[in-house]
Motif scaffolding. Structure first.
Motif, PDB file in Angstrom:
ATOM      1  N   CYS A  47       0.776  -1.211   0.062  1.00 12.59           N
ATOM      2  CA  CYS A  47       0.061  -0.038  -0.054  1.00 12.59           C
ATOM      3  C   CYS A  47       0.857   1.107  -0.158  1.00 12.59           C
ATOM      4  O   CYS A  47       0.423   2.155  -0.514  1.00 12.59           O
ATOM      5  CB  CYS A  47      -0.941   0.119   1.284  1.00 12.59           C
ATOM      6  SG  CYS A  47      -2.303  -1.423   1.049  1.00 12.59           S
ATOM      7  N   ASP A  48       2.052   1.205   0.829  1.00 14.73           N
ATOM      8  CA  ASP A  48       2.875   2.171   0.581  1.00 14.73           C
ATOM      9  C   ASP A  48       3.472   2.658  -0.756  1.00 14.73           C
ATOM     10  O   ASP A  48       3.266   3.877  -1.146  1.00 14.73           O
ATOM     11  CB  ASP A  48       3.886   2.026   1.537  1.00 14.73           C
ATOM     12  CG  ASP A  48       5.214   3.141   1.801  1.00 14.73           C
ATOM     13  OD1 ASP A  48       5.727   3.494   0.647  1.00 14.73           O
ATOM     14  OD2 ASP A  48       5.028   3.906   2.782  1.00 14.73           O
ATOM     15  N   HIS A  49       3.698   1.696  -1.481  1.00 13.75           N
ATOM     16  CA  HIS A  49       3.999   1.767  -2.845  1.00 13.75           C
ATOM     17  C   HIS A  49       3.056   2.191  -3.608  1.00 13.75           C
ATOM     18  O   HIS A  49       3.190   3.149  -4.618  1.00 13.75           O
ATOM     19  CB  HIS A  49       4.600   0.334  -3.351  1.00 13.75           C
ATOM     20  CG  HIS A  49       4.724   0.502  -4.857  1.00 13.75           C
ATOM     21  ND1 HIS A  49       5.738   0.845  -5.609  1.00 13.75           N
ATOM     22  CD2 HIS A  49       3.751  -0.117  -5.912  1.00 13.75           C
ATOM     23  CE1 HIS A  49       5.650   0.877  -6.855  1.00 13.75           C
ATOM     24  NE2 HIS A  49       4.467   0.218  -7.025  1.00 13.75           N
ATOM     25  N   ILE A  50       1.972   1.501  -3.529  1.00 18.98           N
ATOM     26  CA  ILE A  50       0.602   2.092  -4.482  1.00 18.98           C
ATOM     27  C   ILE A  50       0.204   3.757  -4.246  1.00 18.98           C
ATOM     28  O   ILE A  50       0.005   4.373  -5.061  1.00 18.98           O
ATOM     29  CB  ILE A  50      -0.622   0.933  -4.143  1.00 18.98           C
ATOM     30  CG1 ILE A  50      -0.226  -0.256  -4.589  1.00 18.98           C
ATOM     31  CG2 ILE A  50      -1.843   1.412  -4.916  1.00 18.98           C
ATOM     32  CD1 ILE A  50      -1.219  -1.182  -4.097  1.00 18.98           C
ATOM     33  N   ALA A  51       0.178   4.171  -2.761  1.00 16.73           N
ATOM     34  CA  ALA A  51      -0.001   5.295  -2.624  1.00 16.73           C
ATOM     35  C   ALA A  51       0.917   6.199  -3.129  1.00 16.73           C
ATOM     36  O   ALA A  51       0.578   7.291  -3.370  1.00 16.73           O
ATOM     37  CB  ALA A  51      -0.265   5.502  -1.100  1.00 16.73           C
ATOM     38  N   ARG A  52       2.087   6.101  -3.141  1.00 17.33           N
ATOM     39  CA  ARG A  52       3.031   6.832  -3.628  1.00 17.33           C
ATOM     40  C   ARG A  52       3.425   6.836  -5.386  1.00 17.33           C
ATOM     41  O   ARG A  52       3.647   7.954  -5.931  1.00 17.33           O
ATOM     42  CB  ARG A  52       4.629   6.237  -3.097  1.00 17.33           C
ATOM     43  CG  ARG A  52       4.900   6.401  -1.711  1.00 17.33           C
ATOM     44  CD  ARG A  52       6.256   5.877  -1.346  1.00 17.33           C
ATOM     45  NE  ARG A  52       6.482   5.913  -0.168  1.00 17.33           N
ATOM     46  CZ  ARG A  52       7.269   6.853   0.562  1.00 17.33           C
ATOM     47  NH1 ARG A  52       7.546   7.884  -0.039  1.00 17.33           N
ATOM     48  NH2 ARG A  52       7.190   6.677   1.984  1.00 17.33           N
ATOM     49  N   ASP A  57      -5.616   8.852  -5.136  1.00 16.59           N
ATOM     50  CA  ASP A  57      -5.745   9.681  -4.045  1.00 16.59           C
ATOM     51  C   ASP A  57      -5.735   9.196  -2.817  1.00 16.59           C
ATOM     52  O   ASP A  57      -5.724  10.021  -1.794  1.00 16.59           O
ATOM     53  CB  ASP A  57      -6.981  10.397  -4.332  1.00 16.59           C
ATOM     54  CG  ASP A  57      -7.085  11.167  -5.511  1.00 16.59           C
ATOM     55  OD1 ASP A  57      -6.461  11.961  -5.652  1.00 16.59           O
ATOM     56  OD2 ASP A  57      -7.760  10.686  -6.449  1.00 16.59           O
ATOM     57  N   GLY A  58      -5.201   7.750  -2.498  1.00 17.98           N
ATOM     58  CA  GLY A  58      -5.077   7.347  -1.219  1.00 17.98           C
ATOM     59  C   GLY A  58      -5.596   5.660  -1.497  1.00 17.98           C
ATOM     60  O   GLY A  58      -5.822   5.216  -2.463  1.00 17.98           O
ATOM     61  N   ILE A  59      -5.089   4.899  -0.386  1.00 16.66           N
ATOM     62  CA  ILE A  59      -5.310   3.556  -0.338  1.00 16.66           C
ATOM     63  C   ILE A  59      -5.985   3.132   1.094  1.00 16.66           C
ATOM     64  O   ILE A  59      -5.411   3.473   2.058  1.00 16.66           O
ATOM     65  CB  ILE A  59      -4.151   2.885  -0.883  1.00 16.66           C
ATOM     66  CG1 ILE A  59      -4.753   1.381  -1.079  1.00 16.66           C
ATOM     67  CG2 ILE A  59      -3.132   2.991   0.109  1.00 16.66           C
ATOM     68  CD1 ILE A  59      -3.554   0.599  -1.761  1.00 16.66           C
ATOM     69  N   VAL A  60      -6.979   2.268   1.101  1.00 14.86           N
ATOM     70  CA  VAL A  60      -7.307   1.338   2.481  1.00 14.86           C
ATOM     71  C   VAL A  60      -6.840   0.032   2.007  1.00 14.86           C
ATOM     72  O   VAL A  60      -7.073  -0.539   1.005  1.00 14.86           O
ATOM     73  CB  VAL A  60      -8.666   1.538   2.380  1.00 14.86           C
ATOM     74  CG1 VAL A  60      -9.172   0.497   3.407  1.00 14.86           C
ATOM     75  CG2 VAL A  60      -9.402   3.001   2.763  1.00 14.86           C
ATOM     76  N   GLY A  61      -6.058  -0.250   3.387  1.00 15.46           N
ATOM     77  CA  GLY A  61      -5.309  -1.721   2.944  1.00 15.46           C
ATOM     78  C   GLY A  61      -5.658  -2.700   4.332  1.00 15.46           C
ATOM     79  O   GLY A  61      -6.154  -2.253   5.243  1.00 15.46           O
ATOM     80  N   GLU A  62      -5.232  -3.771   3.942  1.00 16.29           N
ATOM     81  CA  GLU A  62      -5.348  -4.890   5.013  1.00 16.29           C
ATOM     82  C   GLU A  62      -6.771  -5.014   5.785  1.00 16.29           C
ATOM     83  O   GLU A  62      -7.088  -5.186   6.764  1.00 16.29           O
ATOM     84  CB  GLU A  62      -4.463  -4.825   6.138  1.00 16.29           C
ATOM     85  CG  GLU A  62      -3.089  -5.105   5.679  1.00 16.29           C
ATOM     86  CD  GLU A  62      -1.965  -5.299   6.765  1.00 16.29           C
ATOM     87  OE1 GLU A  62      -2.279  -5.946   7.825  1.00 16.29           O
ATOM     88  OE2 GLU A  62      -0.606  -4.857   6.538  1.00 16.29           O
ATOM     89  N   ASN A  63      -7.912  -4.919   4.586  1.00 13.58           N
ATOM     90  CA  ASN A  63      -9.147  -4.739   4.789  1.00 13.58           C
ATOM     91  C   ASN A  63      -9.820  -3.957   5.824  1.00 13.58           C
ATOM     92  O   ASN A  63     -10.632  -4.294   6.583  1.00 13.58           O
ATOM     93  CB  ASN A  63      -9.634  -6.407   5.286  1.00 13.58           C
ATOM     94  CG  ASN A  63      -9.525  -7.619   4.217  1.00 13.58           C
ATOM     95  OD1 ASN A  63     -10.431  -7.172   3.201  1.00 13.58           O
ATOM     96  ND2 ASN A  63      -8.635  -8.298   4.275  1.00 13.58           N
ATOM     97  N   GLY A  64      -9.180  -2.567   5.776  1.00 14.34           N
ATOM     98  CA  GLY A  64      -9.780  -1.471   6.533  1.00 14.34           C
ATOM     99  C   GLY A  64      -8.861  -1.278   7.697  1.00 14.34           C
ATOM    100  O   GLY A  64      -9.056  -0.627   8.664  1.00 14.34           O
ATOM    101  N   ALA A  65      -7.746  -1.837   7.825  1.00 18.33           N
ATOM    102  CA  ALA A  65      -6.772  -1.756   8.955  1.00 18.33           C
ATOM    103  C   ALA A  65      -6.401  -0.246   8.973  1.00 18.33           C
ATOM    104  O   ALA A  65      -5.914   0.267  10.126  1.00 18.33           O
ATOM    105  CB  ALA A  65      -5.715  -2.912   9.181  1.00 18.33           C
ATOM    106  N   PHE A  66      -6.085   0.406   7.936  1.00 18.63           N
ATOM    107  CA  PHE A  66      -5.445   1.695   7.719  1.00 18.63           C
ATOM    108  C   PHE A  66      -5.830   2.295   6.668  1.00 18.63           C
ATOM    109  O   PHE A  66      -6.337   1.620   5.611  1.00 18.63           O
ATOM    110  CB  PHE A  66      -3.942   1.580   7.896  1.00 18.63           C
ATOM    111  CG  PHE A  66      -3.370   0.616   6.926  1.00 18.63           C
ATOM    112  CD1 PHE A  66      -3.068   0.913   5.579  1.00 18.63           C
ATOM    113  CD2 PHE A  66      -2.881  -0.820   7.334  1.00 18.63           C
ATOM    114  CE1 PHE A  66      -2.800   0.035   4.627  1.00 18.63           C
ATOM    115  CE2 PHE A  66      -2.578  -1.625   6.555  1.00 18.63           C
ATOM    116  CZ  PHE A  66      -2.226  -1.146   5.029  1.00 18.63           C
ATOM    117  N   TYR A  67      -5.587   3.518   6.566  1.00 20.61           N
ATOM    118  CA  TYR A  67      -5.351   4.092   5.164  1.00 20.61           C
ATOM    119  C   TYR A  67      -4.145   4.936   4.907  1.00 20.61           C
ATOM    120  O   TYR A  67      -3.556   5.460   6.057  1.00 20.61           O
ATOM    121  CB  TYR A  67      -6.691   5.055   4.741  1.00 20.61           C
ATOM    122  CG  TYR A  67      -6.782   6.554   5.558  1.00 20.61           C
ATOM    123  CD1 TYR A  67      -6.123   7.531   5.258  1.00 20.61           C
ATOM    124  CD2 TYR A  67      -7.566   6.686   6.220  1.00 20.61           C
ATOM    125  CE1 TYR A  67      -6.060   8.794   5.609  1.00 20.61           C
ATOM    126  CE2 TYR A  67      -7.884   7.862   7.092  1.00 20.61           C
ATOM    127  CZ  TYR A  67      -7.115   8.938   6.696  1.00 20.61           C
ATOM    128  OH  TYR A  67      -7.253  10.118   7.398  1.00 20.61           O
TER     129      TYR A  67
END
Length: 252
Positions: A47-52, A57-67
């Motif tokens: 998700c760090d890579h994808i967001a960068r 405009d952002g990403i929600v990862g690990e089924n909602g654990a963070f954005y």
């Protein structure tokens, strides 16, 4: 429409790869002024890579654990978690022990190859890098995790499990409100969600303009909520089909 939320695996990807047509669709949607956010079970490292690096405009990862959201001007990554660090560490330890028992009880499964990059959940591979096991086996794995008090969801490739109340929908609402001023309760009809598997059912239930890519069809008998629309094509080609329809409608 104000925003397009989309799953990644088997929604943006096709046969395990991200096709150029799907990546171009993300760029085109964002260029048209829509907020574009992947909502995925994939790990924090990805998700760090994808967001960068992706046109999102952002990403929600690990089924909602963070954005995660990358600020291009400040050149800074914003990371927002649903649980404090100490709680995340304690839960990960418990999940590791349960996961070891799951592997012993379900021969042919494996810890997902992306587990090293996860911060909150555990992913059991039943289809991605192991010979495909029946969907019924994935359902039994889900039930085994739930029997231990964890939350568990079946995707097209993994069974993801975690401790906590977070989910894709809760964190998606938080990201849209905190960073874009979009109130999902009152503006849900202005948001599209695209997905492909059972763990997308809560999103399909919440968003009236929900779309399944064609490869969702095998799951329809076990899903509590189905998408309103289904594309003709599968995976990333289906997502591109959706993007084309949205952009054509937007520009008249």
């Amino acid at each position: 429409m104000k925003a397009v939320l989309t799953d990644i695996d088997d929604t943006l990807t096709l046969h395990g790869r991200l096709p150029a047509i799907a990546y171009q669709a993300l760029e085109d949607l964002r260029a048209a002024g829509l907020v574009v956010i992947p909502i995925t079970g994939r790990p924090a490292g990805w998700c760090d890579h994808i967001a960068r690096m992706w046109p999102v405009d952002g990403i929600v990862g690990e089924n909602g654990a963070f954005y995660f959201r990358y600020d291009d001007k400040a050149r800074k990554m914003l990371r927002v978690y649903g649980q404090p660090a100490e709680e995340r560490r304690a839960n990960s330890e418990k999940l590791g022990k349960i996961g070891a028992r799951i592997l012993a009880d379900f021969p042919g499964t494996a810890i997902a190859s992306d587990q090293a990059y996860r911060e909150i959940d555990i992913a059991i591979d039943f289809c991605e890098d192991v010979p495909a096991l029946p969907l019924a086996t994935a359902e039994r794995i889900r039930q085994a995790f739930e029997g231990e008090g964890a939350v568990a969801k079946v995707s097209s490739i993994h069974v993801n499990a975690w401790f906590g109340r977070h989910d894709k929908l809760t964190m998606s609402k938080r990201l849209l409100q905190e960073r874009f001023g979009i109130d999902t309760e009152s503006e849900r009809r202005h948001i599209v969600y695209a997905g492909d598997s059972p763990n997308d059912a809560p999103m399909f239930a919440f968003f009236p303009n929900s779309v399944g890519v064609a490869n969702i069809k095998p799951y329809k008998e076990i899903m509590a909520h189905l998408p309103r629309y289904v594309t003709e094509a599968e995976g990333g080609e289906g997502f591109a089909e959706l993007a084309k329809a949205l952009l054509e409608a937007r520009h008249g």
